[in-house]
Design an enzyme around this catalytic site. Sequence first.
Site, PDB file in Angstrom:
ATOM      1  N   LYS A   1       0.863  -1.187   0.000  1.00  0.00           N
ATOM      2  CA  LYS A   1       0.000   0.000   0.000  1.00  0.00           C
ATOM      3  C   LYS A   1       0.891   1.225   0.000  1.00  0.00           C
ATOM      4  CE  LYS A   1      -4.440   1.138   0.455  1.00  0.00           C
ATOM      5  NZ  LYS A   1      -5.620   0.448  -0.077  1.00  0.00           N
TER       6      LYS A   1
ATOM      7  N   VAL B   1     -25.928   2.785  -0.393  1.00  0.00           N
ATOM      8  CA  VAL B   1     -26.283   2.201  -1.691  1.00  0.00           C
ATOM      9  C   VAL B   1     -25.565   2.940  -2.821  1.00  0.00           C
ATOM     10  CG1 VAL B   1     -28.431   1.094  -1.013  1.00  0.00           C
ATOM     11  CG2 VAL B   1     -28.463   3.520  -1.659  1.00  0.00           C
ATOM     12  N   GLY B   2     -24.253   3.110  -2.658  1.00  0.00           N
ATOM     13  CA  GLY B   2     -23.429   3.686  -3.716  1.00  0.00           C
ATOM     14  C   GLY B   2     -23.073   2.608  -4.716  1.00  0.00           C
TER      15      GLY B   2
ATOM     16  N   VAL C   1     -21.186  -0.088  -4.582  1.00  0.00           N
ATOM     17  CA  VAL C   1     -21.291  -1.483  -4.147  1.00  0.00           C
ATOM     18  C   VAL C   1     -22.709  -1.792  -3.634  1.00  0.00           C
ATOM     19  CG1 VAL C   1     -20.430  -3.229  -2.546  1.00  0.00           C
ATOM     20  CG2 VAL C   1     -18.833  -1.608  -3.610  1.00  0.00           C
TER      21      VAL C   1
HETATM   22  P1  NAD Z   1     -19.596   4.866  -2.689  1.00  0.00           P
HETATM   23  O1  NAD Z   1     -19.012   6.157  -2.260  1.00  0.00           O
HETATM   24  O2  NAD Z   1     -19.988   4.653  -4.111  1.00  0.00           O
HETATM   25  O3  NAD Z   1     -20.895   4.549  -1.806  1.00  0.00           O
HETATM   26  C1  NAD Z   1     -20.946   4.691  -0.431  1.00  0.00           C
HETATM   27  C2  NAD Z   1     -22.345   5.167  -0.088  1.00  0.00           C
HETATM   28  O4  NAD Z   1     -22.497   5.152   1.323  1.00  0.00           O
HETATM   29  C3  NAD Z   1     -22.639   6.584  -0.552  1.00  0.00           C
HETATM   30  O5  NAD Z   1     -23.828   6.609  -1.319  1.00  0.00           O
HETATM   31  C4  NAD Z   1     -22.790   7.368   0.764  1.00  0.00           C
HETATM   32  O6  NAD Z   1     -23.742   8.419   0.675  1.00  0.00           O
HETATM   33  C5  NAD Z   1     -23.238   6.287   1.709  1.00  0.00           C
HETATM   34  N1  NAD Z   1     -22.989   6.564   3.128  1.00  0.00           N
HETATM   35  C6  NAD Z   1     -21.927   7.179   3.704  1.00  0.00           C
HETATM   36  N2  NAD Z   1     -22.074   7.214   5.033  1.00  0.00           N
HETATM   37  C7  NAD Z   1     -23.250   6.605   5.312  1.00  0.00           C
HETATM   38  C8  NAD Z   1     -23.937   6.308   6.509  1.00  0.00           C
HETATM   39  N3  NAD Z   1     -23.468   6.672   7.701  1.00  0.00           N
HETATM   40  N4  NAD Z   1     -25.115   5.644   6.428  1.00  0.00           N
HETATM   41  C9  NAD Z   1     -25.629   5.285   5.228  1.00  0.00           C
HETATM   42  N5  NAD Z   1     -25.003   5.544   4.051  1.00  0.00           N
HETATM   43  C10 NAD Z   1     -23.837   6.197   4.106  1.00  0.00           C
HETATM   44  O7  NAD Z   1     -18.549   3.751  -2.222  1.00  0.00           O
HETATM   45  P2  NAD Z   1     -18.467   2.233  -2.697  1.00  0.00           P
HETATM   46  O8  NAD Z   1     -17.462   2.118  -3.771  1.00  0.00           O
HETATM   47  O9  NAD Z   1     -19.832   1.694  -2.879  1.00  0.00           O
HETATM   48  O10 NAD Z   1     -17.812   1.567  -1.406  1.00  0.00           O
HETATM   49  C11 NAD Z   1     -18.581   1.278  -0.246  1.00  0.00           C
HETATM   50  C12 NAD Z   1     -17.717   0.534   0.761  1.00  0.00           C
HETATM   51  O11 NAD Z   1     -17.192  -0.661   0.160  1.00  0.00           O
HETATM   52  C13 NAD Z   1     -16.484   1.300   1.259  1.00  0.00           C
HETATM   53  O12 NAD Z   1     -16.223   0.906   2.588  1.00  0.00           O
HETATM   54  C14 NAD Z   1     -15.381   0.800   0.359  1.00  0.00           C
HETATM   55  O13 NAD Z   1     -14.113   0.927   0.974  1.00  0.00           O
HETATM   56  C15 NAD Z   1     -15.767  -0.660   0.232  1.00  0.00           C
HETATM   57  N6  NAD Z   1     -15.236  -1.333  -0.948  1.00  0.00           N
HETATM   58  C16 NAD Z   1     -15.517  -0.877  -2.193  1.00  0.00           C
HETATM   59  C17 NAD Z   1     -15.022  -1.561  -3.301  1.00  0.00           C
HETATM   60  C18 NAD Z   1     -15.333  -1.117  -4.705  1.00  0.00           C
HETATM   61  O14 NAD Z   1     -15.030  -1.884  -5.631  1.00  0.00           O
HETATM   62  N7  NAD Z   1     -15.930   0.040  -4.916  1.00  0.00           N
HETATM   63  C19 NAD Z   1     -14.223  -2.707  -3.124  1.00  0.00           C
HETATM   64  C20 NAD Z   1     -13.980  -3.169  -1.827  1.00  0.00           C
HETATM   65  C21 NAD Z   1     -14.498  -2.467  -0.752  1.00  0.00           C
END
Ligand code: NAD
Length: 349
Positions: free
Chosen positions: A81, A183-184, A186
Site C-alpha cells: 500500500k 447504496v453507492g 457497491v
Molecule cells: P460509494 O461512495 O460509491 O458509496 C458509499 C455510499 O455510502 C454513498 O452513497 C454514501 O452516501 C453512503 N454513506 C456514507 N455514510 C453513510 C452512513 N453513515 N449511512 C448510510 N449511508 C452512508 O462507495 P463504494 O465504492 O460503494 O464503497 C462502499 C464501501 O465498500 C467502502 O467501505 C469501500 O471501501 C468498500 N469497498 C468498495 C469496493 C469497490 O469496488 N468500490 C471494493 C472493496 C471495498
Amino acid sequence: MTSPWDMPDFDDHEALHLIRDAKAGLSAIIAIHSTHLGPAGGGTRFWHYLNNAAAITDALRLSRGMSYKNAMAGLAMGGGKAVILSDAAGTKTPELIAAFAKAVDSLGGRYVTAQDVGMSAADMIAISQGTRYVSGLPPKDGGAGGDPGPSTAMGVFLGIKAAVRRALGKEDLAGVHIAIQGVGSVGGGVARHAAAAGARITLADRNGELARKLADDIGAQIVPVDEIMSVESDVFSPCALGAILTESSIAALRTAIVAGGANNQLATQADGDRLQARGILYAPDYVINAGGIINVALEYLGNGDRAAVNAKVLQIPDRLNAVWDGSEASGQNPARVADAMAQRLIGRG
Ligand code: NAD
C-alpha cells in the site's frame, strides 16, 4: 518517535519506503508487506494525516490487509500500500503525481499501485505515464479492469446467498429481508441483484436522493441512516463505512447474518467474538468484497478478460464456506479464521 519496527502494526513487513521529493512537494510511504505470492498489490491513498506516525501506521496496517485480501482472493499478488501525505488543502499537482510514479517505478515492479481514497482514475492514467506498475486503467475491449464496483457488488451478492444458505437453510433469496447500509457503487449493485432475486430490501443512505431513486426502481423501503443497523432483517449488509460493528451496535443488531462490502467493518477483533456470541454469521469483509481487487489484479497481471474475472468472483462463496467450516471446527470467529488462513497462504502460518 517510535521506530517503525516497534510500532504495533509492524508485522514483519518486507520493506517500508519513505519517499521525499521536496521540489515536487511529495512525501509518500510505500509499504510492502509480502511478495510471497507475487508483486505487492494495493492502492495509493492520498490523505492529510495528523502526523507522520499516523501515516506510517496506516501504510503498515493497509498493506498487511492487502496481503490477506489478495491471498484469500486466490490471486498471484502479494500485499502493499502507498500513502501520499497531503497538505491540509489537498494540493495535488502533476509534478507530485509524476514524482510518485517515478518512486513506484524505482521499485521495479515489487509494488503495483491502484486507486484508493483521494486518488482518481485520471490520477492512475497520469501515473501510467511514469511507470507500468499501475492498475485501474480504462479497460481494453472485453478485458479486465475499469470500475471495480460491479465486480465487488456481484461478489457480495453471491456471498450473501451463501450465508443465507448456511445460516437459514434457504436455497434462494425469495422473501429474504436484506437491510443495506449505503447504496453507492457497491451497495446499490447488491440491492439491484438481490431485488432481482426476489429479496425484500430495506435501505439507508446519507444521500437521500440516491436512496429514493433506487428504492423507487427496485421497490425497496427506506429508513433513516441511524436506524438501518437495528432493522429486523435476515441479513444486514454494511456497504458504506468501516468500523461500524462495535460493542453497542452489535448489541442492537436484529439480524441473523452480517455480510457486506465495506472495508474494515469490525471496530476491533473482539467485535468478531461478539457477533459470534450472539449467533450472528459474519462474512469477513476482505473475503466477501474481493471482487474489485480480482478485477484490478487480472487487469495488471494481463491474464484475464471479463470471463476470467467472473469465474474468480464465483469462487468467493467457496472461500466463505471454507472460513465458516474452519470457524465451526475450531470455535474461533470467522474473522480470526480468515486471518489465519491468509497467513498460511502467504507462508506465515
Ligand atoms: P460509494 O461512495 O460509491 O458509496 C458509499 C455510499 O455510502 C454513498 O452513497 C454514501 O452516501 C453512503 N454513506 C456514507 N455514510 C453513510 C452512513 N453513515 N449511512 C448510510 N449511508 C452512508 O462507495 P463504494 O465504492 O460503494 O464503497 C462502499 C464501501 O465498500 C467502502 O467501505 C469501500 O471501501 C468498500 N469497498 C468498495 C469496493 C469497490 O469496488 N468500490 C471494493 C472493496 C471495498
